[in-house]
Design an enzyme around this catalytic site. Structure first.
Site, short mmCIF file in Angstrom:
data_model
loop_
_atom_site.label_atom_id
_atom_site.label_comp_id
_atom_site.label_asym_id
_atom_site.label_seq_id
_atom_site.Cartn_x
_atom_site.Cartn_y
_atom_site.Cartn_z
N GLY A 82 70.14 -39.01 13.32
CA GLY A 82 68.88 -38.35 13.65
C GLY A 82 68.50 -38.41 15.12
O GLY A 82 69.30 -38.14 16.01
N ALA A 86 70.69 -38.48 18.78
CA ALA A 86 70.47 -37.52 19.86
C ALA A 86 70.12 -38.23 21.16
O ALA A 86 70.58 -37.83 22.25
CB ALA A 86 69.38 -36.54 19.46
N ASP A 108 72.24 -50.50 14.97
CA ASP A 108 71.86 -49.86 13.72
C ASP A 108 72.36 -50.71 12.55
O ASP A 108 73.23 -51.57 12.72
CB ASP A 108 72.47 -48.44 13.65
N TYR A 141 52.62 -45.44 7.01
CA TYR A 141 53.52 -44.97 8.07
C TYR A 141 52.70 -44.59 9.30
O TYR A 141 53.03 -44.97 10.43
CB TYR A 141 54.32 -43.76 7.58
N ALA A 149 49.85 -45.70 10.13
CA ALA A 149 49.33 -46.94 10.73
C ALA A 149 50.38 -47.57 11.64
O ALA A 149 50.06 -48.05 12.74
CB ALA A 149 48.93 -47.93 9.64
N1 LIG Z 1 62.01 -37.11 11.49
C1 LIG Z 1 60.75 -36.91 11.89
O1 LIG Z 1 60.08 -35.92 11.52
C2 LIG Z 1 60.11 -37.89 12.83
C3 LIG Z 1 58.98 -37.50 13.53
C4 LIG Z 1 58.36 -38.41 14.39
C5 LIG Z 1 58.88 -39.68 14.55
N2 LIG Z 1 59.99 -40.04 13.86
C6 LIG Z 1 60.51 -41.38 14.07
O2 LIG Z 1 61.81 -41.27 14.69
C7 LIG Z 1 62.57 -42.45 14.44
C8 LIG Z 1 63.95 -42.06 13.94
O3 LIG Z 1 63.76 -41.37 12.72
P1 LIG Z 1 64.74 -40.21 12.23
O4 LIG Z 1 63.90 -39.08 11.78
O5 LIG Z 1 65.79 -39.99 13.24
O6 LIG Z 1 65.32 -40.93 10.93
P2 LIG Z 1 66.80 -41.11 10.40
O7 LIG Z 1 66.62 -41.69 9.03
O8 LIG Z 1 67.58 -39.86 10.56
O9 LIG Z 1 67.43 -42.21 11.37
C9 LIG Z 1 66.91 -43.51 11.41
C10 LIG Z 1 67.99 -44.45 11.91
O10 LIG Z 1 67.42 -45.76 11.97
C11 LIG Z 1 68.29 -46.66 11.31
N3 LIG Z 1 67.54 -47.81 10.77
C12 LIG Z 1 66.70 -47.80 9.71
N4 LIG Z 1 66.22 -49.03 9.48
C13 LIG Z 1 66.75 -49.84 10.44
C14 LIG Z 1 66.63 -51.22 10.75
N5 LIG Z 1 65.89 -52.06 9.98
N6 LIG Z 1 67.31 -51.71 11.82
C15 LIG Z 1 68.09 -50.89 12.56
N7 LIG Z 1 68.26 -49.57 12.33
C16 LIG Z 1 67.58 -49.06 11.27
C17 LIG Z 1 68.96 -45.85 10.22
O11 LIG Z 1 70.18 -46.45 9.78
C18 LIG Z 1 69.18 -44.53 10.95
O12 LIG Z 1 70.40 -44.53 11.65
C19 LIG Z 1 61.74 -43.25 13.44
O13 LIG Z 1 61.02 -44.27 14.13
C20 LIG Z 1 60.75 -42.23 12.87
O14 LIG Z 1 59.56 -42.83 12.43
C21 LIG Z 1 60.63 -39.19 13.01
C1 LIG Z 2 57.54 -34.77 6.44
C2 LIG Z 2 58.29 -35.89 7.05
C3 LIG Z 2 57.40 -36.92 7.72
C4 LIG Z 2 57.78 -37.10 9.15
C5 LIG Z 2 56.95 -38.19 9.78
C6 LIG Z 2 56.98 -37.98 11.24
O1 LIG Z 2 56.51 -39.04 11.97
C7 LIG Z 2 56.30 -36.69 11.59
C8 LIG Z 2 54.98 -36.53 11.55
C9 LIG Z 2 54.56 -35.15 11.83
C10 LIG Z 2 53.34 -34.70 11.84
C11 LIG Z 2 52.16 -35.51 11.76
C12 LIG Z 2 51.02 -34.79 11.80
C13 LIG Z 2 49.71 -35.41 11.94
C14 LIG Z 2 48.73 -34.49 12.21
C15 LIG Z 2 47.31 -34.90 12.43
O2 LIG Z 2 47.18 -36.31 12.48
C16 LIG Z 2 46.78 -34.42 13.77
O3 LIG Z 2 45.44 -34.87 13.84
C17 LIG Z 2 47.56 -35.03 14.92
C18 LIG Z 2 46.94 -34.56 16.24
C19 LIG Z 2 47.96 -34.66 17.36
C20 LIG Z 2 47.66 -33.60 18.37
O4 LIG Z 2 47.93 -32.40 18.07
O5 LIG Z 2 47.07 -33.98 19.42
#
Ligand SMILES: NC(=O)c1ccc[n+]([C@@H]2O[C@H](COP(=O)([O-])OP(=O)(O)OC[C@H]3O[C@@H](n4cnc5c(N)ncnc54)[C@H](O)[C@@H]3O)[C@@H](O)[C@H]2O)c1
Ligand SMILES: CCCCC[C@H](O)/C=C/C=C\C=C\C=C\[C@@H](O)[C@@H](O)CCCC(=O)O
Length: 257
Positions: free
Chosen positions: A16, A20, A36, A151, A153
């Protein structure tokens, strides 16, 4: 900050967003330690990077950010291998409202654990070279995320921790910048697995789908480009870069003091 000769640590590097981030840092000249728990995927990524950039530029260390001992060992191995640590991307994270305590332990406590343990390697006051820490927060760290309260939080906590560390570093003269990237919905396994991970909020799954359809999704490489900006722009400290549907903007926070 030019990346040639610099060493980066990326947690959650195998898949993920972390994958990248790893790719863009190696492509731009950094040596990268991939941390990881998913050994198979991490080794697959390393093999691909070895072929394209040479095996001397990356290191994989199996590391669970829930374990202080594993973090200590991984950071020491990285420093021993590459001669120091300049960049940390605290990216590892999960979303599981059914296992919310594990979500807190990884997403928030993991960021704090790695940050506090890497200070001795990076802090100019303890012989380090300074550098930059970029945490992967979320748009869900900037406002309410009704389908995933725990999450959200954790991500609000990462935002508060990042902003506080940025100020502590200035006052303490650590020589380390602290920033965060706040992505919207990104096309990764975490997103794909959401329907199974809403726990007691699974009845809100349709609302989740509507949010995704309304907001759109972005590719992990777009997030990685934002991380590269936060790493390389030495003016950035305490900055939070919001990125959604291919638009990016720096977040401004209310003055509270
Ligand atoms: N996908 C989204 O929409 C999104 C949006 C905003 C933020 N994020 C954040 O981005 C980060 C990466 O998420 P992603 O979407 O790439 O997820 P993903 O599941 O594709 O990748 C997560 C990676 O973290 C590793 N991992 C999980 N638990 C672990 C641990 N305890 N120790 C070490 N490695 C661990 C997994 O093995 C995996 O390789 C996360 O912090 C997530 O909260 C994701
Ligand atoms: C569906 C998979 C979950 C992915 C979790 C990941 O962290 C992505 C979150 C994506 C969106 C969160 C949206 C939250 C929206 C509202 O809280 C809004 O008030 C946020 C305001 C931010 C801004 O536009 O300034």
């Amino acid at each position: 900050m030019a990346l040639n000769g610099k060493t980066a640590v990326v947690t959650g590097a195998a898949l993920g967003i972390g994958r990248a981030i790893t790719e863009i840092l190696v492509k731009n000249g950094a040596k990268v330690a991939l941390l990881d728990v998913n050994e198979a995927e991490a080794k697959t990524l390393k093999k691909a990077l070895d072929k394209q950039y040479g095996q001397e530029n990356t290191l994989f260390v199996k590391c669970d950010v829930e374990s202080e001992e594993q973090i200590k060992a991984a950071l020491q191995t990285t420093a021993d291998t590459f001669g120091g640590i300049d960049i940390v991307c605290n990216n590892a994270g999960i979303l599981n409202e059914g296992e919310w305590e594990k979500t807190v332990s990884i997403n928030l406590l993991g960021v704090i654990r790695v940050t506090y343990l890497v200070l001795k390697h990076m802090n100019k006051l303890s012989g380090g070279r300074g550098g930059v820490v970029v945490n992967t927060a979320s748009m869900a760290g900037l406002g309410p995320f009704l389908t995933c309260p725990a999450y959200s939080a954790t991500k609000h906590g990462v935002v508060g921790f990042t902003r506080s560390m940025a100020l502590a570093s200035i006052v303490s003269d650590y020589g380390i910048r602290f920033n965060a990237v706040c992505p919207g919905f990104v096309q990764t396994d975490l997103m794909d697995n959401i329907p199974n991970n809403l726990g007691q909020f699974s009845h809100l799954a349709d609302i989740e789908k509507e949010m995704v359809e309304k907001m759109g999704t972005i590719h992990p490489s777009v997030v990685a480009e934002c991380v590269l900006e936060l790493v390389t722009d030495e003016r950035k400290n305490g900055d939070h870069l919001l990125v959604k549907s291919n638009q990016k903007s720096y977040v401004t926070f209310p003055e509270v003091l």
